[in-house]
Design an enzyme around this catalytic site. Structure first.
Site, short mmCIF file in Angstrom:
data_model
loop_
_atom_site.label_atom_id
_atom_site.label_comp_id
_atom_site.label_asym_id
_atom_site.label_seq_id
_atom_site.Cartn_x
_atom_site.Cartn_y
_atom_site.Cartn_z
N SER A 59 0.53 -1.38 0.23
CA SER A 59 -0.09 0.04 0.03
C SER A 59 0.63 1.62 -0.17
O SER A 59 0.18 1.93 -0.24
CB SER A 59 -0.83 -0.10 1.22
OG SER A 59 -0.18 0.40 2.24
N HIS A 67 -3.14 -4.12 -5.33
CA HIS A 67 -3.75 -3.37 -3.88
C HIS A 67 -5.31 -3.96 -3.57
O HIS A 67 -5.51 -3.03 -3.74
CB HIS A 67 -3.04 -1.93 -3.83
CG HIS A 67 -3.38 -1.55 -2.64
ND1 HIS A 67 -3.90 -0.05 -2.63
CD2 HIS A 67 -3.14 -2.32 -1.16
CE1 HIS A 67 -3.48 0.64 -0.87
NE2 HIS A 67 -3.90 -0.84 -0.44
N GLU A 87 -6.38 -1.17 -6.99
CA GLU A 87 -5.93 -1.03 -6.80
C GLU A 87 -4.26 -1.72 -7.81
O GLU A 87 -3.68 -2.48 -7.44
CB GLU A 87 -5.43 -0.34 -6.20
CG GLU A 87 -6.08 0.68 -5.82
CD GLU A 87 -5.44 2.27 -4.62
OE1 GLU A 87 -5.25 3.58 -5.15
OE2 GLU A 87 -4.39 1.73 -4.35
N ASN A 100 -4.53 6.55 -1.54
CA ASN A 100 -4.19 6.84 -0.05
C ASN A 100 -4.12 7.96 -0.74
O ASN A 100 -3.15 9.12 0.60
CB ASN A 100 -2.90 6.39 0.62
CG ASN A 100 -3.55 4.50 0.70
OD1 ASN A 100 -4.31 5.09 2.35
ND2 ASN A 100 -3.20 3.47 1.13
#
Length: 509
Positions: A129, A150, A162, A200
């Site tokens: 991540s 991910h 992802e 993120n």
């Protein structure tokens, strides 16, 4: 953004290897096995892989008890997961996903070993991540076979995957993984390997703007959370979510993204959150964060204005005022005029939607005194609460008249300090701005960014689609006004957003 090749998913007869049998690794093994693949599960810790499979069995047992899965299907799924005690057990895998410790050298060593054990056609996938896919692949013989995959926790439940491409990743490999994730029932998105990937990175303002309002004493924690839920339509308020994630984790991610982007002020960590980390108040897992989770602790209530009478004077509204339909639906008589400023006027009080400035600034700019600004709502017809702020110049009674009108429209009213952009308005504008910059820098396409934010963190709308519905001009104006107030680079509008506004084009066709 790289043009990804169309590909077909790996056939369900293909062996999928999973390295790491913790919560995430075991969840990924469950997802692959549920899609029909034979799965080989390995963990370097003795007994951990068997324990991981037992955890999957426990989760599936709960589904059986609730009637959501038959015992036969559960047993068949578990039979497809084989536990091995050495990496050599993954030699026949067509795809290997690692979900191990976030240390670059450890991942590089594992993938280097797998290159020697598995066939040349194997796809190696990292669930990282935070680490660069390019850096992970730098020491490999076949870095083109490495891709990011991910998942979000819990992997069997969360829809987003992802699919991350490093510099050397073969587009055909990324396309195959994307198609495979889709065949597993997920909502995959393509992204380039940059700090934070999509979620993120783009999610940072959701936390940052709430923390900024708190720092400026604009509103308390419970009020900010309530406004974001009941007005903004988010499932959880930012402080609730930070407590759930853990402040050590959330602060570390923010700090990592901040450092990775060479201390770009847009990602600046918060001293308020650092204090919680330093105190060991990490949220739910320690029993204390922004909220107290001790047994018997009282949950704070959001600030809610006391009942005020409906103003006696006529209500006059611009035909495009966001609250017009809500007022009418609740029986408020409204005279409509073409004011072209989204205003609502009652007894000399002017209510305006926030444009990123303060009520005090709006009053000064318009040559008015009795001004109240109100926050953005996901859906003004469905919202149950709204935040408002009153101009410093306003005469006594101004706020009470505005509150009385909004209460007549069926809304709980949270009066906050006159902070720029209030709460929802500034947050949505900043989310859209960060999403626009991610598209501008080729991290992902607009559709993938919006999918990532709705499927990965359950936002009520994708930031770019939301911004287009509100009007890109309005988002740009909000950011510009925030910048003019703070004079901080944090609020600079994205160059791509500005171009879209000037060109009259959209992010989505």
């Amino acid at each position: 953004m790289t043009d990804h090749t169309t590909a077909t998913a790996l056939p369900d007869s293909s062996v999928v290897g999973v390295i790491g049998a913790g919560t995430m690794g075991a969840g990924i093994a469950q997802v692959a096995a549920a899609a029909g693949h034979p799965v080989v599960l390995f963990d370097a810790a003795p007994g951990a892989a068997a324990k991981g499979k037992e955890g999957v069995a426990g989760q599936l047992g709960k589904r059986v008890e609730k009637g959501r899965m038959s015992e036969a299907d559960r047993d068949a799924l578990l039979d497809r997961i084989t536990v091995v005690d050495a990496l050599e057990g993954l030699s026949d895998a067509a795809l290997v996903v690692e979900a191990i410790v976030e240390r670059l050298e450890v991942k590089q060593e594992v993938f280097g070993t797998l290159e020697d054990l598995c066939g040349e056609s194997v796809i190696l996938a990292s669930n990282t991540s935070s680490l660069s896919l390019t850096a992970i692949g730098a020491g490999l013989k076949r870095p083109e076979r490495l891709v990011g995959m991910h998942f979000f926790n819990p992997a069997p439940v969360m829809q987003l995957v992802e699919v991350i491409s490093g510099v050397a990743t073969d587009p055909a490999v990324a396309a195959t993984v994307h198609a495979t994730a889709a065949a597993w029932g997920k909502s995959p998105v393509h992204a380039r390997s940059t700090p934070g990937f999509i979620v993120n990175r783009v999610a940072r303002p959701f936390y940052a703007e709430a923390l900024r309002v708190l720092e400026e004493q604009g509103a308390d924690v419970a009020t900010i959370d309530a406004v974001m839920r009941e007005c903004g339509g988010f499932r959880m308020g930012p402080f609730q979510l930070m407590d759930l994630i853990g402040h050590d984790v959330n602060y570390a991610v923010t700090s990592s993204v901040f450092a990775a982007y060479y201390n770009d002020k847009r990602f600046l960590p918060s001293l308020v959150q650092k204090d919680l980390v330093d105190a060991g108040w990490l949220g739910r897992k320690t029993g204390r964060g922004f909220y107290d989770y001790a047994e018997g602790a009282e949950t704070p209530e959001p600030a809610t204005a006391a009942p005020c009478p409906m103003p006696e004077g006529p209500v006059v509204a611009d035909a495009n005022a966001p609250l017009l339909d809500r007022l009418r639906a609740n029986g408020v008589a409204v005279e409509v005029e073409e004011a072209e400023d989204f205003s609502i006027t009652v007894d000399g009080v002017v209510l305006l939607p926030s444009d990123g400035g303060t009520a005090t600034e709006v009053a000064e700019a318009e040559g008015l005194t009795d001004v109240v600004v109100y926050d953005l709502a996901l859906d003004f017809m469905q919202a149950t609460r709204i935040a408002v702020a009153v101009a410093d110049q306003a005469a006594p009674g101004t706020l009470e008249k505005a509150v009385g009108l909004l209460q007549a429209a069926g809304l709980a009213v949270s009066v906050i300090d006159d902070v720029p952009g209030l709460i929802v308005t500034r947050t949505v504008a900043m989310l859209a701005n960060e999403a626009a910059d991610a598209v501008f820098q080729g991290v992902a396409g607009a559709a993938d960014v919006d999918t990532a934010m709705t499927k990965g963190v359950n936002y009520p709308r994708g930031p770019l689609g939301w911004a287009e519905d509100l009007g890109l001009e309005r988002i740009h104006a909000t950011l510009t006004n925030l910048y003019e107030t703070y004079h901080e680079d944090r609020y600079r509008p994205s160059a791509l957003l500005r171009r879209k506004v000037l060109g009259g084009t959209r992010f989505h066709a």
